[in-house]
Design a protein around this motif. Structure first.
Motif, PDB file in Angstrom:
ATOM      1  N   ASP A  25      44.374  38.675  36.786  1.00  0.00           N
ATOM      2  CA  ASP A  25      45.015  38.163  37.834  1.00  0.00           C
ATOM      3  C   ASP A  25      45.393  39.411  39.004  1.00  0.00           C
ATOM      4  O   ASP A  25      45.414  39.157  39.722  1.00  0.00           O
ATOM      5  N   THR A  26      45.855  40.325  38.154  1.00  0.00           N
ATOM      6  CA  THR A  26      46.463  41.382  38.829  1.00  0.00           C
ATOM      7  C   THR A  26      45.170  42.032  39.828  1.00  0.00           C
ATOM      8  O   THR A  26      45.620  42.266  41.058  1.00  0.00           O
ATOM      9  N   LEU A  27      44.109  42.104  39.063  1.00  0.00           N
ATOM     10  CA  LEU A  27      42.925  42.512  39.882  1.00  0.00           C
ATOM     11  C   LEU A  27      42.612  41.846  41.121  1.00  0.00           C
ATOM     12  O   LEU A  27      42.819  42.094  42.239  1.00  0.00           O
ATOM     13  N   GLU A  28      42.411  40.225  41.059  1.00  0.00           N
ATOM     14  CA  GLU A  28      42.274  39.618  41.895  1.00  0.00           C
ATOM     15  C   GLU A  28      43.227  39.562  43.060  1.00  0.00           C
ATOM     16  O   GLU A  28      42.867  39.536  44.136  1.00  0.00           O
ATOM     17  N   GLN A  29      44.580  39.776  42.754  1.00  0.00           N
ATOM     18  CA  GLN A  29      45.559  39.897  43.718  1.00  0.00           C
ATOM     19  C   GLN A  29      45.425  40.996  44.620  1.00  0.00           C
ATOM     20  O   GLN A  29      45.567  40.906  45.597  1.00  0.00           O
ATOM     21  N   ALA A  30      45.260  42.213  43.854  1.00  0.00           N
ATOM     22  CA  ALA A  30      45.170  43.437  44.468  1.00  0.00           C
ATOM     23  C   ALA A  30      44.072  43.384  45.442  1.00  0.00           C
ATOM     24  O   ALA A  30      44.010  43.814  46.605  1.00  0.00           O
ATOM     25  N   ALA A  31      42.672  42.678  45.150  1.00  0.00           N
ATOM     26  CA  ALA A  31      41.869  42.719  45.906  1.00  0.00           C
ATOM     27  C   ALA A  31      41.974  41.656  47.185  1.00  0.00           C
ATOM     28  O   ALA A  31      41.713  42.091  48.247  1.00  0.00           O
ATOM     29  N   ALA A  32      42.832  40.617  46.790  1.00  0.00           N
ATOM     30  CA  ALA A  32      42.792  39.672  47.874  1.00  0.00           C
ATOM     31  C   ALA A  32      43.904  40.309  49.146  1.00  0.00           C
ATOM     32  O   ALA A  32      43.879  40.100  50.229  1.00  0.00           O
ATOM     33  N   GLU A  33      44.997  41.084  48.649  1.00  0.00           N
ATOM     34  CA  GLU A  33      45.835  41.726  49.454  1.00  0.00           C
ATOM     35  C   GLU A  33      45.564  43.145  49.977  1.00  0.00           C
ATOM     36  O   GLU A  33      46.381  43.634  50.601  1.00  0.00           O
ATOM     37  N   THR A  83      49.027  49.550  45.173  1.00  0.00           N
ATOM     38  CA  THR A  83      50.374  49.635  44.604  1.00  0.00           C
ATOM     39  C   THR A  83      50.510  48.643  43.301  1.00  0.00           C
ATOM     40  O   THR A  83      50.954  48.971  42.229  1.00  0.00           O
ATOM     41  N   LEU A  84      49.978  47.394  43.730  1.00  0.00           N
ATOM     42  CA  LEU A  84      49.851  46.340  42.515  1.00  0.00           C
ATOM     43  C   LEU A  84      49.053  47.156  41.170  1.00  0.00           C
ATOM     44  O   LEU A  84      49.440  46.971  40.164  1.00  0.00           O
ATOM     45  N   LEU A  85      47.873  48.077  41.676  1.00  0.00           N
ATOM     46  CA  LEU A  85      47.210  48.700  40.695  1.00  0.00           C
ATOM     47  C   LEU A  85      47.833  49.832  39.907  1.00  0.00           C
ATOM     48  O   LEU A  85      48.026  49.818  38.795  1.00  0.00           O
ATOM     49  N   THR A  86      48.750  50.635  40.743  1.00  0.00           N
ATOM     50  CA  THR A  86      49.231  51.813  39.877  1.00  0.00           C
ATOM     51  C   THR A  86      50.370  51.146  39.092  1.00  0.00           C
ATOM     52  O   THR A  86      50.769  51.722  38.090  1.00  0.00           O
ATOM     53  N   LEU A  91      40.237  51.179  47.512  1.00  0.00           N
ATOM     54  CA  LEU A  91      40.087  50.035  47.978  1.00  0.00           C
ATOM     55  C   LEU A  91      38.376  49.623  47.788  1.00  0.00           C
ATOM     56  O   LEU A  91      38.045  48.565  47.486  1.00  0.00           O
ATOM     57  N   GLY A  92      37.675  50.678  47.937  1.00  0.00           N
ATOM     58  CA  GLY A  92      36.146  50.338  47.722  1.00  0.00           C
ATOM     59  C   GLY A  92      35.848  49.923  46.233  1.00  0.00           C
ATOM     60  O   GLY A  92      35.039  49.045  46.140  1.00  0.00           O
ATOM     61  N   ARG A  93      36.469  50.962  45.519  1.00  0.00           N
ATOM     62  CA  ARG A  93      36.381  50.511  44.090  1.00  0.00           C
ATOM     63  C   ARG A  93      36.721  49.129  43.521  1.00  0.00           C
ATOM     64  O   ARG A  93      36.276  48.582  42.797  1.00  0.00           O
ATOM     65  N   LEU A  94      38.053  49.008  44.172  1.00  0.00           N
ATOM     66  CA  LEU A  94      38.606  47.741  43.895  1.00  0.00           C
ATOM     67  C   LEU A  94      37.822  46.643  44.282  1.00  0.00           C
ATOM     68  O   LEU A  94      37.397  45.637  43.317  1.00  0.00           O
ATOM     69  N   LEU A  95      37.278  46.490  45.784  1.00  0.00           N
ATOM     70  CA  LEU A  95      36.367  45.528  46.139  1.00  0.00           C
ATOM     71  C   LEU A  95      35.143  45.490  45.282  1.00  0.00           C
ATOM     72  O   LEU A  95      34.482  44.180  45.037  1.00  0.00           O
TER      73      LEU A  95
END
Length: 692
Positions: free
Chosen positions: A621-629, A633-636, A148-152
């Motif tokens: 878009d996947t990245l944005e959605q994963a960060a928002a939610e 799992t979206l990432l994997t 989550l840290g890396r994602l944000l």
RNA sequence: GCGCCCGUAGCUCAGUUGGAUAGAGCGUUUGGCUACGAACCAAAAGGCCGGGGGUUCGAAUCCCUCCGGGCGCACCA
């Protein structure tokens, strides 16, 4: 130059909104309140690269057939440079086929929203009791938090990662009791491993040894007081074990910015400050009678107050739902003549007769200060969270710990930690209640905004499969489907043991010994395994399942990356192979781009080529959605799909042997895939090896 | 008892702001390497998405109900 990325979904949605607005205006209508534009990638390739159901949503508003509406939208969308053509299909879908040449030529990246750059996020994860070695349940927590840290960070937020060290807790006290009074013999590689057994034996001894139990209380008291032999032993134990934990986690690419010690929260007067603030709130009272007589208690709020918090606008994050809520209490009262909770029934008989709205037979109130004056964990957590948000009016002092990590300290220098806009706590779902109480405390103090920005990232525990439990010598004759780990019983898989076993497995099966080490491969495989599951899914850990390095595994992802890198090297695109994901991440980083020749997209794309391009296009878009939610799992899922599509493409479309200009195009696809895969792997905290 | 989460292929799991023929990995069966890296690919078999109602153009997804699991309901954390 074709290396910049934009959000295609947002691009299409923006233009769909314009088109739909015009249709609505012509019909004399405004934009319906609840209408959201959804653009998604259809499951089947024939249905286009993107699709929307907007026409079907507009049908009841415009009183026209969906297909007709879709057809009316078409002319608007057909003009867009990124759209090659559109199709209207039966129920009323509007399908988009992208102009891939235009997509590869995109040079205007989406900027990171300015407001985001100012939204500091503090993430707390790991927070393992520093009294014994870490097990795989702890590791899941750390992998989630680190990801989550890396994602944000990747999404543009400033992120600060905390690891909370509960060095005054009862578990540390138990290990200290063991060190002083319970002899353990044997050879152990590390102190944490020794304490693992020690802790189990202490808990065993408590069952029969009353004197030892009495000693436990003395030790707990000594820790609370501080400044004595026992408390120093605890400090040393915690410090040594924390180093073991950090060493374990570092092997999985997990890092921290700050260690926050409970000791410092208590000894720097944080609670005193929080206590003064809390006393201003009518929800914080000292009980004079009943079950909690003599305790300072945080009361549940009246229903109205809770409503305002729950109806906070567009919070995409986890639902705010303290499991003990006002509606529940009402329901409880409605059936009050029934059994109810045991202790609570008694409580109610002598409860206040006036029914002032506050008395509840369940008593979901939270004790913060015990009747003997000792603080509960939650009390200290509240003080910590006031500090996290910069609301306490006090700060720690800091000193370097190791490897760029800082720690709170009684003596040190001032720092600029904390003062978060958002706080994420990665804590397993069994602790929902105390987490809700921390949020409630913020609300009670009038910090509604901060309360809404405090998120408990809840996840399911890790237990052991029967086969794996049996391997550890656990009796599985009960025939249960899973067996919980238990520190007290010494049951569990230690992180260091798992890594060693997995390393041996990798070493045995790997076909080549180039590139990254077997240990790195093993760590990546474990990390991916722990991230693959939905956060709320309880993982039943099975060693053989986790050790399967084929198919949907971290190894597969890395392998595809290495394979792509090899093609680029062999094909004379070494510069493209050397690009780092920042070329995708930062619109300003500029240039890597000239390293890639401009591709000429063939008019007759192979299905395997188009499927791959389509998936590449969806990454922003996947990245944005994963960060928002906060959805890992979206990432994997994205990563595996990308690797899989690349592998299929590789099999179907020769790259190096292709004639020009096809060769350049396919090389470009490989380069772009490699770059995107590296980006995803980076966010997931996995290596992106050039060979393995 | 009260609440929260969950039930999808033999196994482990994705998919749930309602969409087109429900997906993947493993396992099973079959085929593919004198190689752009086979840690791979292709194909087959395998499903009343726990049961039953409802909402609507349309439900694995939303509502109700039942069944079956996990967890929480401390002056522990």
């Amino acid at each position: 130059m074709g290396i910049r990325v934009i959000s295609v979904r947002r691009y299409l949605a923006r233009h769909l909104r314009e088109a739909a607005t015009q249709l609505l205006n012509e019909a004399g209508q405004g934009w319906p309140e609840d209408l959201q534009i959804v653009v998604e990638q259809p499951a089947r390739l024939e249905h286009g690269d993107y699709a929307t159901n907007l026409a079907m949503r507009l049908a009841p508003v415009l009183h026209r057939a969906p297909v007709q509406i879709a057809e009316a939208l078409q002319p608007f969308m057909n003009q867009l440079p990124l759209v090659a053509r559109t199709e209207v299909v039966r129920p009323g879908f509007l399908n988009f086929f992208l102009n891939w040449q235009a997509w590869t030529d995109v040079t205007t990246p989406d900027p990171i929203p300015a407001e985001r750059v100012q939204t500091k996020v503090v993430i707390e994860h790991t927070s393992i009791n520093p009294n014994k070695a870490a097990h795989i349940g702890h590791l899941r927590n750390s992998c989630i938090g680190d990801t989550l840290g890396r994602l944000l960070r990747r999404a543009g937020y400033p992120v600060e990662v905390h690891n909370y060290i509960d060095d005054l807790g009862n578990q540390v006290a138990d290990t200290v009791v063991g060190l002083l009074h319970v002899p353990v013999h044997g050879q152990y590689a590390r102190f944490g491993d020794f304490c693992w057994d020690l802790y189990a034996q202490v808990n065993q001894a408590y069952k029969t040894d009353e004197a030892l139990k009495a000693r436990r209380v003395e030790v707990q008291k000594a820790l609370e007081d501080g400044g004595n032999n026992v408390s120093w032993i605890a400090t040393l134990v915690a410090d040594r074990i924390v180093r073991d934990h950090l060493e374990d986690m570092a092997q999985f690419g997990i890092h921290y910015d700050l260690l926050v010690h409970e000791y410092d929260i208590v000894h720097m007067g944080f609670w005193a400050a929080a206590f003064e603030k809390l006393k201003q709130s009518p929800l914080f009272v000292k009980e004079t009678e009943g079950k909690y007589a003599g305790c300072w208690v945080l009361k549940q709020p009246p229903a109205a107050a809770e409503q305002t918090v729950l109806s906070k606008p567009l919070e995409p994050l986890e639902a705010t739902a303290p499991n003990v809520s006002a509606p529940e209490r009402e329901r409880g009262l409605a059936t009050a003549d029934g059994e109810g909770a045991r202790g609570a029934c008694k409580e109610r008989q002598e409860g206040e007769p006036d029914g002032g709205g506050e008395d509840s037979e369940y008593n979901p109130d939270k004790v913060l200060v015990r009747s003997n004056g000792v603080l509960t964990y939650t009390a200290k957590d509240i003080a910590y969270h006031l500090w996290k948000f910069g609301l306490l009016g006090q700060d720690f002092l800091y000193r370097p710990f190791e490897d760029g990590i800082w720690t709170t300290a009684e003596q040190g220098e001032p720092g600029s930690f904390g003062r978060a806009k958002r706080v994420l706590n990665v804590i397993d779902k069994r602790q929902e209640y105390p987490q809700a109480m921390v949020r409630l405390a913020l609300q009670a103090l009038g910090f509604a905004e901060e309360a809404s920005q405090l998120h408990h990232v809840s996840y399911g525990v890790v237990s052991l499969s029967p086969a794996t439990a049996a391997r550890l010598g656990i009796d599985i004759s009960e025939g249960k489907s899973s067996y919980p780990m238990s520190g007290r019983q010494g049951i569990g898989i230690k992180v260091s043991d798992l890594l060693a076993q997995m390393e041996a497995t990798v070493e045995a099966v790997r076909p080549r010994k180039e590139g990254i080490s077997s240990r790195q491969v093993a760590a990546a495989a474990i990390r991916y395994f722990l991230l693959r599951f939905n956060l709320l899914t309880e993982i039943v850990f099975d060693f053989d399942q986790a050790a399967d390095l084929h198919g949907n595994s971290g190894v597969y992802l890395m392998y595809q990356h290495a394979r792509a890198a090899k093609i680029l090297r062999d094909g004379g695109w070494a510069a493209a192979a050397a690009l780092t994901p920042t070329a995708l991440a930062s619109p300003l980083s500029g240039d890597g781009t000239s390293a890639l020749p401009t591709p000429q997209v063939p008019s007759d794309l192979l299905p395997e080529e188009r499927a791959l391009l389509r998936h590449l296009a969806d990454w922003p878009d996947t990245l944005e959605q994963a960060a928002a939610e906060l959805n890992v799992t979206l990432l994997t899922t994205y990563a595996f799909e990308l690797a899989s599509l690349f592998s299929t493409f590789y099999d179907a479309a020769p790259v190096l042997k292709a004639p020009e200009p096809l060769r350049t195009f396919r090389m470009w696809v490989v380069a772009r895939t490699r770059l995107t895969l590296a980006d995803v792997l980076n966010v997931l905290g996995l290596p992106a090896p050039d060979q393995m």
